[in-house]
Structures are given as structure tokens and as C-alpha cells.
Design a protein around this motif. Structure first.
Motif, PDB file in Angstrom:
ATOM      1  N   ALA A   1       0.871  -1.344   0.050  1.00  0.00           N
ATOM      2  CA  ALA A   1      -0.023  -0.061  -0.097  1.00  0.00           C
ATOM      3  C   ALA A   1       0.978   1.053  -0.062  1.00  0.00           C
ATOM      4  O   ALA A   1       0.520   2.188  -0.650  1.00  0.00           O
ATOM      5  N   LYS A   2       1.832   1.289   0.965  1.00  0.00           N
ATOM      6  CA  LYS A   2       2.890   2.299   0.823  1.00  0.00           C
ATOM      7  C   LYS A   2       3.559   2.423  -0.444  1.00  0.00           C
ATOM      8  O   LYS A   2       3.817   3.541  -0.887  1.00  0.00           O
ATOM      9  N   GLN A   3       4.089   1.280  -1.001  1.00  0.00           N
ATOM     10  CA  GLN A   3       4.928   1.229  -2.298  1.00  0.00           C
ATOM     11  C   GLN A   3       4.043   1.970  -3.525  1.00  0.00           C
ATOM     12  O   GLN A   3       4.490   2.616  -4.376  1.00  0.00           O
ATOM     13  N   VAL A   4       2.749   1.616  -3.412  1.00  0.00           N
ATOM     14  CA  VAL A   4       1.831   2.120  -4.751  1.00  0.00           C
ATOM     15  C   VAL A   4       1.807   3.787  -4.369  1.00  0.00           C
ATOM     16  O   VAL A   4       1.946   4.369  -5.484  1.00  0.00           O
ATOM     17  N   ARG A   5       1.686   4.179  -3.215  1.00  0.00           N
ATOM     18  CA  ARG A   5       1.773   5.603  -3.012  1.00  0.00           C
ATOM     19  C   ARG A   5       2.990   6.388  -3.498  1.00  0.00           C
ATOM     20  O   ARG A   5       3.117   7.084  -4.195  1.00  0.00           O
ATOM     21  N   GLN A   6       4.044   5.573  -3.259  1.00  0.00           N
ATOM     22  CA  GLN A   6       5.637   5.926  -3.282  1.00  0.00           C
ATOM     23  C   GLN A   6       5.579   5.985  -4.755  1.00  0.00           C
ATOM     24  O   GLN A   6       6.091   7.189  -5.543  1.00  0.00           O
ATOM     25  N   SER A   7       5.134   5.037  -5.675  1.00  0.00           N
ATOM     26  CA  SER A   7       5.412   4.699  -7.025  1.00  0.00           C
ATOM     27  C   SER A   7       4.472   5.980  -7.639  1.00  0.00           C
ATOM     28  O   SER A   7       4.962   6.530  -8.672  1.00  0.00           O
ATOM     29  N   GLN A   8       3.228   6.217  -7.216  1.00  0.00           N
ATOM     30  CA  GLN A   8       2.442   7.196  -7.607  1.00  0.00           C
ATOM     31  C   GLN A   8       3.133   8.638  -7.552  1.00  0.00           C
ATOM     32  O   GLN A   8       3.248   9.474  -8.318  1.00  0.00           O
ATOM     33  N   GLN A   9       3.722   8.883  -6.572  1.00  0.00           N
ATOM     34  CA  GLN A   9       4.692  10.099  -6.145  1.00  0.00           C
ATOM     35  C   GLN A   9       5.649  10.269  -7.389  1.00  0.00           C
ATOM     36  O   GLN A   9       6.041  11.327  -7.643  1.00  0.00           O
ATOM     37  N   LYS A  10       6.356   8.981  -7.549  1.00  0.00           N
ATOM     38  CA  LYS A  10       7.699   9.063  -8.473  1.00  0.00           C
ATOM     39  C   LYS A  10       7.022   9.762  -9.983  1.00  0.00           C
ATOM     40  O   LYS A  10       7.603  10.211 -10.531  1.00  0.00           O
ATOM     41  N   VAL A  11       5.897   8.987 -10.318  1.00  0.00           N
ATOM     42  CA  VAL A  11       5.335   9.223 -11.581  1.00  0.00           C
ATOM     43  C   VAL A  11       5.005  10.760 -11.753  1.00  0.00           C
ATOM     44  O   VAL A  11       5.299  11.483 -12.541  1.00  0.00           O
ATOM     45  N   VAL A  12       4.409  11.312 -10.541  1.00  0.00           N
ATOM     46  CA  VAL A  12       4.008  12.605 -10.192  1.00  0.00           C
ATOM     47  C   VAL A  12       5.320  13.492 -10.236  1.00  0.00           C
ATOM     48  O   VAL A  12       5.208  14.552 -11.345  1.00  0.00           O
ATOM     49  N   ASP A  13       6.345  13.198  -9.717  1.00  0.00           N
ATOM     50  CA  ASP A  13       7.638  14.036  -9.736  1.00  0.00           C
ATOM     51  C   ASP A  13       8.259  14.037 -11.343  1.00  0.00           C
ATOM     52  O   ASP A  13       8.726  15.069 -11.807  1.00  0.00           O
ATOM     53  N   MET A  14       8.140  12.952 -11.803  1.00  0.00           N
ATOM     54  CA  MET A  14       8.789  12.742 -13.234  1.00  0.00           C
ATOM     55  C   MET A  14       7.790  13.973 -14.372  1.00  0.00           C
ATOM     56  O   MET A  14       8.165  14.336 -15.184  1.00  0.00           O
ATOM     57  N   ASP A  15       6.279  13.569 -14.214  1.00  0.00           N
ATOM     58  CA  ASP A  15       5.551  14.503 -14.736  1.00  0.00           C
ATOM     59  C   ASP A  15       5.644  15.773 -14.704  1.00  0.00           C
ATOM     60  O   ASP A  15       5.676  16.617 -15.687  1.00  0.00           O
ATOM     61  N   THR A  16       5.798  16.249 -13.531  1.00  0.00           N
ATOM     62  CA  THR A  16       5.950  17.689 -13.178  1.00  0.00           C
ATOM     63  C   THR A  16       7.289  18.217 -13.646  1.00  0.00           C
ATOM     64  O   THR A  16       7.379  19.177 -14.091  1.00  0.00           O
ATOM     65  N   SER A  17       8.279  17.382 -13.582  1.00  0.00           N
ATOM     66  CA  SER A  17       9.500  17.849 -13.925  1.00  0.00           C
ATOM     67  C   SER A  17       9.511  17.893 -15.572  1.00  0.00           C
ATOM     68  O   SER A  17       9.979  18.759 -16.170  1.00  0.00           O
ATOM     69  N   MET A  18       9.009  16.820 -16.242  1.00  0.00           N
ATOM     70  CA  MET A  18       8.628  16.919 -17.894  1.00  0.00           C
ATOM     71  C   MET A  18       7.936  18.157 -18.169  1.00  0.00           C
ATOM     72  O   MET A  18       7.942  18.941 -18.875  1.00  0.00           O
ATOM     73  N   ILE A  19       6.789  18.824 -17.472  1.00  0.00           N
ATOM     74  CA  ILE A  19       6.072  19.912 -17.711  1.00  0.00           C
ATOM     75  C   ILE A  19       6.882  21.034 -17.523  1.00  0.00           C
ATOM     76  O   ILE A  19       6.845  22.027 -18.601  1.00  0.00           O
ATOM     77  N   ARG A  20       7.636  21.085 -16.591  1.00  0.00           N
ATOM     78  CA  ARG A  20       8.742  22.319 -16.550  1.00  0.00           C
ATOM     79  C   ARG A  20       9.640  22.394 -17.485  1.00  0.00           C
ATOM     80  O   ARG A  20      10.106  23.492 -18.133  1.00  0.00           O
ATOM     81  N   SER A  21      10.135  21.327 -17.933  1.00  0.00           N
ATOM     82  CA  SER A  21      11.355  21.172 -18.940  1.00  0.00           C
ATOM     83  C   SER A  21      10.552  21.514 -20.255  1.00  0.00           C
ATOM     84  O   SER A  21      11.441  22.258 -21.079  1.00  0.00           O
ATOM     85  N   ASN A  22       9.542  20.959 -20.540  1.00  0.00           N
ATOM     86  CA  ASN A  22       8.776  21.520 -21.676  1.00  0.00           C
ATOM     87  C   ASN A  22       8.547  23.046 -21.894  1.00  0.00           C
ATOM     88  O   ASN A  22       9.032  23.405 -22.974  1.00  0.00           O
ATOM     89  N   ALA A  23       8.037  23.435 -20.913  1.00  0.00           N
ATOM     90  CA  ALA A  23       8.065  25.010 -20.677  1.00  0.00           C
ATOM     91  C   ALA A  23       9.288  25.661 -20.686  1.00  0.00           C
ATOM     92  O   ALA A  23       9.438  26.877 -21.431  1.00  0.00           O
TER      93      ALA A  23
END
Length: 176
Positions: free
Chosen positions: A94-116
Motif C-alpha cells: 500500500a505504501k509502495q503504491v503511493r510512493q510509486s504514484q509520487q515518483k510518476v507525479v515527480d517525473m510528470d511535473t519535471s517534464m512539464i517544467r522542462s517543456n515550458a
């Protein structure tokens, strides 16, 4: 009578040469104005591109914040669903699922900033190119003006030479 025609010819040559000199000078000035106009347009384009770069960075940050808020809601929904199903949300998968989701969020926000940032960089590059073009246009205008002035002076010198030659020729033939 012959001396009158000779004088008219010399006068016409002189007037034509001076008119050509004036035209050369005016042409150089007109070209300089055209290049100065182009330089102003390039400067305005540079300003617009810098504004667009700022807009792109701001847009990227807003999208990052919006995505982060959406992801936080999703993380809360995951935690709620895990707790409702009777799982210990602080351990195991359960904790790993949330950690995994946070890693995806971090990658996505990094990509949004990188594209901008890439879009903003492209606009900044265009702004520099526009400023360089403005500088080149100003230099071309100055050169066009100098060229017009040189051509005007050349016309005057050529005219003086032609008039002098005709005067000498008329004097030799006995017109004066």
C-alpha cells in the motif's frame, strides 16, 4: 550664337550632374530610413519573443501546480481506498503504491517544467536573433546613407570633370 549653345550644353550637364548627385543622396537617405524601420520591427519582435518566453515559463509553472493538486487528490483517493479495504496504509505494498504514484507525479511535473523551459528558450533564442537582425539593419542603413553620399560626391566630381572638359573643348574651338 555658338557660344550660347555651348553655354546651354555646359549648363545642362552641370544641372544634370547636380540633380543626379541629389538623387543619389536622397536614395541613400531613403534606404537608411527603410533599414531603420526594419530595425524597429526586429526590436519589437524581440520584445514580443521575450514576453512569450515569460508567458511560457509562467504557463509551465501553473500547469505544474495544477497537476500537483490533481495528483494530491489522486494520492488521497488511493489512501482512502486502501484504508477502506482494510489495508495498513503505512506499510507494505500500500505504501509502495503511493510512493510509486509520487515518483510518476515527480517525473510528470519535471517534464512539464522542462517543456515550458524549452519553449521559453526557443523564444529567447528568437529574441536574440531579432536583436542581431536589428543591429545588422542599422548598420546596413548607415552604409546605405554613406553609399548615397559617396555616390552624390562622385556625381558632382564627374559633372565637374565633364563641364571642365566641355569648357576646355569650347575654348579650344573658339566658342568663348
Amino acid at each position: 550664337m555658338a557660344s550660347g549653345f555651348g553655354a546651354v550644353g555646359i549648363g545642362a550637364t552641370l544641372a544634370g550632374g547636380l540633380l543626379q548627385a541629389y538623387g543619389n543622396q536622397q536614395q541613400g537617405a531613403a534606404q537608411q530610413q527603410m533599414y531603420n524601420y526594419r530595425a524597429q520591427v526586429a526590436k519589437i519582435n524581440a520584445d514580443i519573443n521575450r514576453q512569450n518566453a515569460t508567458w511560457a515559463r509562467d504557463k509551465g509553472e501553473k500547469e505544474t501546480v495544477q497537476y500537483g493538486m490533481k495528483a494530491a487528490q489522486q494520492r488521497g483517493a488511493i489512501t482512502t481506498a486502501q484504508a477502506a479495504s482494510g489495508l495498513d496504509v503505512n506499510t507494505g505494498s500500500a505504501k509502495q503504491v503511493r510512493q510509486s504514484q509520487q515518483k510518476v507525479v515527480d517525473m510528470d511535473t519535471s517534464m512539464i517544467r522542462s517543456n515550458a523551459a524549452k519553449i521559453a528558450y526557443d523564444y529567447e533564442t528568437k529574441a536574440v536573433m531579432d536583436e542581431n537582425q536589428s543591429t545588422l539593419d542599422i548598420m546596413a542603413g548607415e552604409n546605405a546613407k554613406k553609399s548615397g553620399d559617396i555616390n552624390a560626391l562622385s556625381s558632382i566630381i564627374g559633372t565637374v570633370s565633364g563641364v571642365s572638359s566641355k569648357w576646355q573643348q569650347g575654348r579650344t574651338t573658339g566658342l568663348w
